[in-house]
Design a protein around this motif. Structure first.
Motif, PDB file in Angstrom:
ATOM      1  N   VAL A   1       0.870  -1.400   0.077  1.00 12.13           N
ATOM      2  CA  VAL A   1       0.261  -0.472   0.207  1.00 12.13           C
ATOM      3  C   VAL A   1       1.255   1.534   0.078  1.00 12.13           C
TER       4      VAL A   1
ATOM      5  N   THR B   1      -2.228   5.589   4.673  1.00 16.79           N
ATOM      6  CA  THR B   1      -2.133   4.923   4.044  1.00 16.79           C
ATOM      7  C   THR B   1      -2.973   3.689   4.464  1.00 16.79           C
TER       8      THR B   1
ATOM      9  N   LEU C   1      -5.408   0.670   3.629  1.00 17.89           N
ATOM     10  CA  LEU C   1      -5.607  -0.695   3.828  1.00 17.89           C
ATOM     11  C   LEU C   1      -6.642  -0.991   4.873  1.00 17.89           C
TER      12      LEU C   1
ATOM     13  N   VAL D   1       3.048  -1.962   4.192  1.00 17.68           N
ATOM     14  CA  VAL D   1       2.497  -0.361   3.833  1.00 17.68           C
ATOM     15  C   VAL D   1       3.281   0.399   4.496  1.00 17.68           C
TER      16      VAL D   1
END
Lengths: 435, 435
Positions: free
Chosen positions: A261, A379, A383, A400
């Protein structure tokens, strides 16, 4: 030296004055700039757009077969320079004065994974870089290019992280820096940009005005020997983001994660991480296996996410309105490439509200002790959202990115404070219900 | 479990409930606590003062001969845990959830050296730690002790760096934290302390009131299973500072620098760096050669410097009044030991004004791209002052410590800002004299 302006000049007319710019060794295994659109190739120079089709240029390499191994990398320094052979830099780059960024921690986020119902989650925490954002990676590569091209001033337009990264890198390198910011930038951010002692110029106007002015400077004799890290040095600058891919894979034990991510500002970082993964596969450093790339935006600046959801190939510019200012680029240059990568790998692009950003900053801090800037809240928020929608697989190994530091965006969590304020007595403490 | 209070209980009455506290392996090669004053030994436990003479306790080791080598250390992780065999922690410590602090950059400060007329200068930059100060090192060791003793809450009194380090470490470890601060602390610092989601308690009083209240808590059943990192876990906590000595020597290629400039708050860090250097010599990891240790204080809180200059062995407490708040301990517990070390090694203790602190922060940023907190301004300021006075040898290899991050003390350089504010035109830029 003639720098290419917004309308690119022919690279063959560049008459560089740098002592070592003519030596191919200055760029390591890099051999050319290549147009992302039409594939035309140009000699390595301070240019950034194709003279034939105006497409963006990127660095092309000719890697020596078999010479780049896991062992040769592991024997390198604890910085991005362990991957020098994969970057457009000379072999002795680590010895030249620079900030030595990178090789930041990959945190096995067991607590956050448990809370989100995931099997295996890691946070790549770039707040550990010298000026506490991933920008140190890209500026370090641009700095080497500026040195090779004999430039005397490192410059950029910025509203935060980039200003600090450029100012600090130039200071260490002994180059002048001249950084342009909107004059109404918050006082704290002006301090962070000015403290390195370079020239900081407040522009009476918006960030767009600042950018336009920088383009004017590049075309003017004033800017003749200036390296604008993210404009005329952009092909080199962008390569720095590949090191995020290299580090993630090496730190996982030379394995590509199944899901990543990544925040989207211009989109460059996401495209370069994809490029870095492909290079590792090609060089036989990791096993070729499918991976999915997910892009993350704040809803207040989500042109790529909107295009993804609408099934469009082009990105319609927006006017940003979000607390995630380091991602607030309303007209992301690499938007179409991001859409292509996320679709091709089976990923997605998603966006979250400012409230979700703040909540996710707190979640990451509470579970893993990582205080992220707003981009990290974006992020982690994406997620969560993609897990809830089923687009992300909770059983797949996931990374991530946190690309910056919460200390730089304190305002986002300004409401956070003491659980209680009491007199210094045991009775008062008991009464507060915290005993 | 009975914790020792300000008046220490006999350690033999400790009836710990932790599952592994009785296993010596929980503390690695550490074998006892030993009184710095009378040498009496005690079993490893949550105690901090000698029952015979009330002297401070420190950790004593029995290192396995020949088993700790440069190679075994280099094969370890890129954190303080590469030195686990030299710390009171179990062998598998790196696998337990913690912030993995340390192994921060040792910056070869060529520009600053040139400006100061020095031959070889390095900056040990601890702003690269997870919460951006050296406190992550000491808290990491205290955390392991707290786990071994079966404690359920990590606590401290703090006005800044320590609060963040404790909050973040406890979050990652899955322990509760409860941190006490003066309620009039600046809003930004309250945010940094609260963001990790532990309990943060504002105390209506001074920092001294906060400390007194923490001592009360340790003696009360409320604090029974609490680890106050810098009180009842202090012997373990202090050992974390040794890692600064280990890293400096390893990063210099296993060599002790000739001169080291270290900030003084309680004085603990300076004494532990000296202890760490002595251990490296004893283990044969570095060559035994003379080194000189210099202590640095801000003039507004300079009781150790005053005692050094007056030729006294004891330190007369002062009321702090300086911008270097992370060093503002008016009654430094380890003051006498600091005096002894600086005198014994041929070093000195010096202090600089707040104006010199600010000036030195800017000097370090301008020359090396390192944005230090006020404590870093103190050490660099003292470095300059001692060079000017001749107490420091400009030809000797010198290391100066920066123990924290400028982003946490932005107020100190609040006056820093743009060189010019202009309209976005080339004419305006030329007129500003920056072209």
């Amino acid at each position: 030296m003639a720098l290419s302006a917004a309308t690119p000049a022919s690279p063959t007319t560049s008459t560089t004055t740098a002592p070592d710019a003519t030596s191919p060794a200055s760029f390591g295994n890099a051999v050319a700039l290549s147009c992302r659109e039409c594939g035309e190739r140009f000699p390595l120079g301070p240019i950034f757009a194709c003279t034939s089709c105006f497409g963006p240029l990127e660095v092309a390499y000719d890697y020596p077969a078999g010479a780049i191994t896991r062992e040769s990398i592991a024997a390198g320094p604890n910085s991005i320079w362990r991957y020098a052979a994969l970057l457009p830099v000379p072999a002795g780059v680590a010895e030249r004065p620079n900030l030595n960024p990178g090789f930041t921690r990959l945190v096995h986020a067991r607590n956050l994974a448990r809370e989100l119902g995931m099997r295996a989650l890691h946070v790549k925490d770039d707040s550990g870089n010298p000026t506490h954002s991933f920008k140190d990676r890209v500026v370090a590569i641009a700095l080497e290019a500026a040195r090779t091209f004999g430039m005397n001033t490192l410059s950029c337009s910025s509203t935060g992280n980039l200003a600090g990264a450029v100012g600090a890198a130039a200071a260490r390198a002994g180059l002048r820096s001249c950084v342009f910011i909107p004059s109404d930038l918050e006082a704290g951010k002006q301090v962070m940009a000015a403290v390195y002692g370079g020239d900081l110029v407040g522009i009476d106007g918006t960030y767009d005005d600042v950018n336009r002015f920088c383009s004017e400077l590049i075309g003017d004799p004033i800017g003749q020997d200036w390296g604008f890290v993210n404009v005329n040095l952009r092909p080199y600058y962008g390569e720095g983001s590949k090191t995020l891919a290299y580090e993630i894979c090496e730190q996982l034990g030379w394995r590509i994660p199944e899901q990543i991510v990544i925040p989207i500002a211009s989109g460059s970082q996401l495209t370069k991480i994809d490029k870095g993964l492909a290079e590792l596969v090609k060089l036989g450093l990791v096993e070729d296996r499918p991976y999915r790339i997910f892009g993350a935006q704040a809803t207040g600046c989500s042109p790529v996410s909107a295009a993804f959801k609408a099934g469009h190939d082009v990105v319609r510019p927006v006017r940003p309105d979000t607390i995630a200012k380091s991602l607030a680029i309303g007209n992301p240059a690499d938007g179409p490439y991001v859409l292509d990568i996320c679709r091709r790998t089976g990923g997605a692009v998603e966006d979250v509200s400012d409230a979700e950003v703040v909540d996710s900053i707190k979640l990451l801090a509470r579970t893993e002790g990582i205080f992220a800037e707003t981009a990290g809240g974006v992020t982690v928020g994406v997620l969560r959202k993609l897990l809830a929608s089923g687009a992300l697989d909770p059983e797949a190994e996931t990374v991530v990115l946190n690309t910056g530091d919460g200390l730089k965006t304190l305002d986002a969590v300004a409401g956070t404070g003491p659980s209680a304020v009491i007199k210094p007595t045991l009775d008062a403490f008991r009464a507060a219900g915290l005993a």
